[in-house]
Design a protein around this motif. Structure first.
Motif, short mmCIF file in Angstrom:
data_model
loop_
_atom_site.label_atom_id
_atom_site.label_comp_id
_atom_site.label_asym_id
_atom_site.label_seq_id
_atom_site.Cartn_x
_atom_site.Cartn_y
_atom_site.Cartn_z
N THR A 183 0.84 -1.20 0.00
CA THR A 183 0.00 0.00 0.00
C THR A 183 0.87 1.25 0.00
N ASP A 184 0.22 2.41 0.11
CA ASP A 184 0.94 3.69 0.19
C ASP A 184 1.94 3.84 -0.95
N ARG A 185 1.37 3.75 -2.17
CA ARG A 185 2.16 3.91 -3.40
C ARG A 185 3.27 2.86 -3.49
N TRP A 186 2.90 1.64 -3.05
CA TRP A 186 3.74 0.45 -3.18
C TRP A 186 4.96 0.48 -2.27
N GLN A 187 4.94 1.32 -1.24
CA GLN A 187 6.09 1.43 -0.35
C GLN A 187 5.94 0.60 0.93
N LYS A 188 4.70 0.27 1.31
CA LYS A 188 4.47 -0.37 2.60
C LYS A 188 3.90 -1.78 2.41
N PHE A 189 4.62 -2.77 2.94
CA PHE A 189 4.14 -4.15 2.88
C PHE A 189 3.00 -4.36 3.87
N THR A 190 1.94 -5.04 3.42
CA THR A 190 0.92 -5.51 4.34
C THR A 190 1.30 -6.92 4.81
N LYS A 191 0.47 -7.50 5.63
CA LYS A 191 0.67 -8.88 6.08
C LYS A 191 -0.09 -9.87 5.21
N VAL A 192 -0.68 -9.37 4.14
CA VAL A 192 -1.58 -10.17 3.32
C VAL A 192 -0.88 -10.66 2.06
N LYS A 193 -0.84 -11.97 1.87
CA LYS A 193 -0.23 -12.55 0.69
C LYS A 193 -1.21 -12.54 -0.48
N LEU A 194 -0.66 -12.38 -1.68
CA LEU A 194 -1.45 -12.58 -2.89
C LEU A 194 -1.61 -14.09 -3.06
N SER A 195 -2.81 -14.59 -2.86
CA SER A 195 -3.06 -16.03 -2.88
C SER A 195 -4.49 -16.28 -3.33
N GLU A 196 -4.80 -17.52 -3.63
CA GLU A 196 -6.16 -17.86 -4.01
C GLU A 196 -7.14 -17.58 -2.88
N GLU A 197 -6.69 -17.79 -1.63
CA GLU A 197 -7.55 -17.53 -0.49
C GLU A 197 -7.89 -16.05 -0.38
N THR A 198 -6.88 -15.20 -0.57
CA THR A 198 -7.10 -13.75 -0.52
C THR A 198 -8.03 -13.31 -1.65
N LEU A 199 -7.79 -13.82 -2.85
CA LEU A 199 -8.62 -13.47 -4.00
C LEU A 199 -10.06 -13.92 -3.79
N ASP A 200 -10.24 -15.11 -3.23
CA ASP A 200 -11.60 -15.59 -2.95
C ASP A 200 -12.31 -14.68 -1.96
N GLU A 201 -11.61 -14.30 -0.90
CA GLU A 201 -12.23 -13.47 0.15
C GLU A 201 -12.63 -12.11 -0.39
N LEU A 202 -11.73 -11.47 -1.12
CA LEU A 202 -11.97 -10.09 -1.55
C LEU A 202 -12.88 -10.00 -2.78
N SER A 203 -13.00 -11.07 -3.54
CA SER A 203 -13.84 -11.01 -4.74
C SER A 203 -15.31 -10.84 -4.41
N GLU A 204 -15.68 -11.09 -3.18
CA GLU A 204 -17.07 -10.88 -2.76
C GLU A 204 -17.44 -9.40 -2.73
N TYR A 205 -16.43 -8.54 -2.72
CA TYR A 205 -16.67 -7.11 -2.51
C TYR A 205 -16.29 -6.24 -3.71
N CYS A 206 -15.95 -6.85 -4.85
CA CYS A 206 -15.51 -6.03 -5.98
C CYS A 206 -15.93 -6.66 -7.31
N ASP A 207 -15.81 -5.87 -8.35
CA ASP A 207 -16.15 -6.30 -9.71
C ASP A 207 -14.92 -6.83 -10.44
N GLU A 208 -13.74 -6.28 -10.10
CA GLU A 208 -12.49 -6.64 -10.77
C GLU A 208 -11.32 -6.52 -9.80
N PHE A 209 -10.19 -7.11 -10.21
CA PHE A 209 -8.91 -6.89 -9.55
C PHE A 209 -7.95 -6.23 -10.53
N LEU A 210 -7.08 -5.38 -10.00
CA LEU A 210 -5.93 -4.83 -10.74
C LEU A 210 -4.70 -5.16 -9.93
N VAL A 211 -3.71 -5.79 -10.57
CA VAL A 211 -2.51 -6.19 -9.84
C VAL A 211 -1.26 -5.72 -10.59
N HIS A 212 -0.57 -4.76 -10.00
CA HIS A 212 0.74 -4.37 -10.51
C HIS A 212 1.80 -5.24 -9.83
#
Length: 257
Positions: free
Chosen positions: A152-181
């Motif tokens: 986050t914060d213009r790609w400077q700050k690491f979160t504790k959240v991994k990019l994974s199928e579990e994360t994508l499954d959880e967050l897809s309930e709340y959005c129309d699309e994902f954008l991943v740089h």
């Protein structure tokens, strides 16, 4: 697989930068700085038949350059209502204003992460403000210890959240699309981050756009292969309109098929 064009705005100018180089002093390593306004690029994309692209405001609210950057973004939205998404400093309080100004979707990262974790209450506020169908979650990531973590914060700050199928499954309930740089290679034109593309392609349940590292047309073929044809692509610095070698006319030929 579709091409999703981009308009990145920094200090009131359309630019292409090295993604991880943004800092709190509003400086960045620049690949290209345009003398043309954001509305010029928005109109170009419309005329070429590209849609579903994004505008990114690279100055945060509170920056001395934010209003200049926002003015450029609003001009692009006004010129092509419903054509482009917009991200950068989006919250539940300002999201509706950008939709009303002509954005098809708002793109959100930092607002939905608190103390390095996903904040479901924040996401629900955003959904209430504009609706799930208007939300793109930006899960841009960087590599650490063999895994990819959302930043986050213009790609400077690491979160504790991994990019994974579990994360994508959880967050897809709340959005129309994902954008991943893939922020480690963003703007470097050194090739795509194959592992990121593979994670996204293996999941592939809602529209998802990959960005980062494309340097040639062969990278597009590689991305299509490792992403199993399920993910869209953004190309920035490598395009001739931003000083690169890939002709946007060729992109039009490839993606109009």
């Amino acid at each position: 697989m579709r091409f999703r064009p981009c308009i990145d705005i920094h200090n009131g100018k359309v630019k292409q930068i090295v993604g991880g180089s943004l800092d709190s002093r509003e400086s960045a390593t620049e690949n290209f700085v345009s003398e043309k306004g954001a509305d010029f690029y928005a109109n170009m994309y419309r005329e070429m038949g590209f849609y579903g692209g994004h505008i990114i405001l690279l100055n945060p609210p509170g920056s001395p350059y934010y209003e200049l950057t926002r003015e450029q973004a609003m001009a692009a939205l006004k010129a092509t209502p419903g054509l482009l998404q917009i991200g950068g400093g989006i919250t539940d309080e300002n999201a509706a204003g950008f939709i009303e100004a002509g954005a098809s979707h708002v793109i959100v990262t930092s607002f939905v992460f608190k103390n390095g974790n996903i904040s479901i209450p924040s996401i629900k506020k955003l959904v209430k403000a504009v609706g799930r169908e208007r939300i793109v979650l930006d899960l841009s990531c960087r590599e650490k210890d063999g895994d990819y973590y959302i930043v986050t914060d213009r790609w400077q700050k690491f979160t504790k959240v991994k990019l994974s199928e579990e994360t994508l499954d959880e967050l897809s309930e709340y959005c129309d699309e994902f954008l991943v740089h893939a922020a480690d290679v963003e703007g470097k034109q050194q090739g795509i981050e194959e592992n990121v593309a593979r994670i996204l392609g293996d999941w592939g349940k809602i529209p998802t756009t990959y960005a980062g590292g494309v340097k040639s047309l062969s990278d597009l073929e590689l991305l299509k292969e490792v992403g199993k044809g399920k993910i869209d692509v953004t190309v920035g610095s490598a395009l001739d309109i931003f000083g690169g070698s890939i002709k946007i006319a060729d992109m039009q030929k490839i993606f109009s098929k």
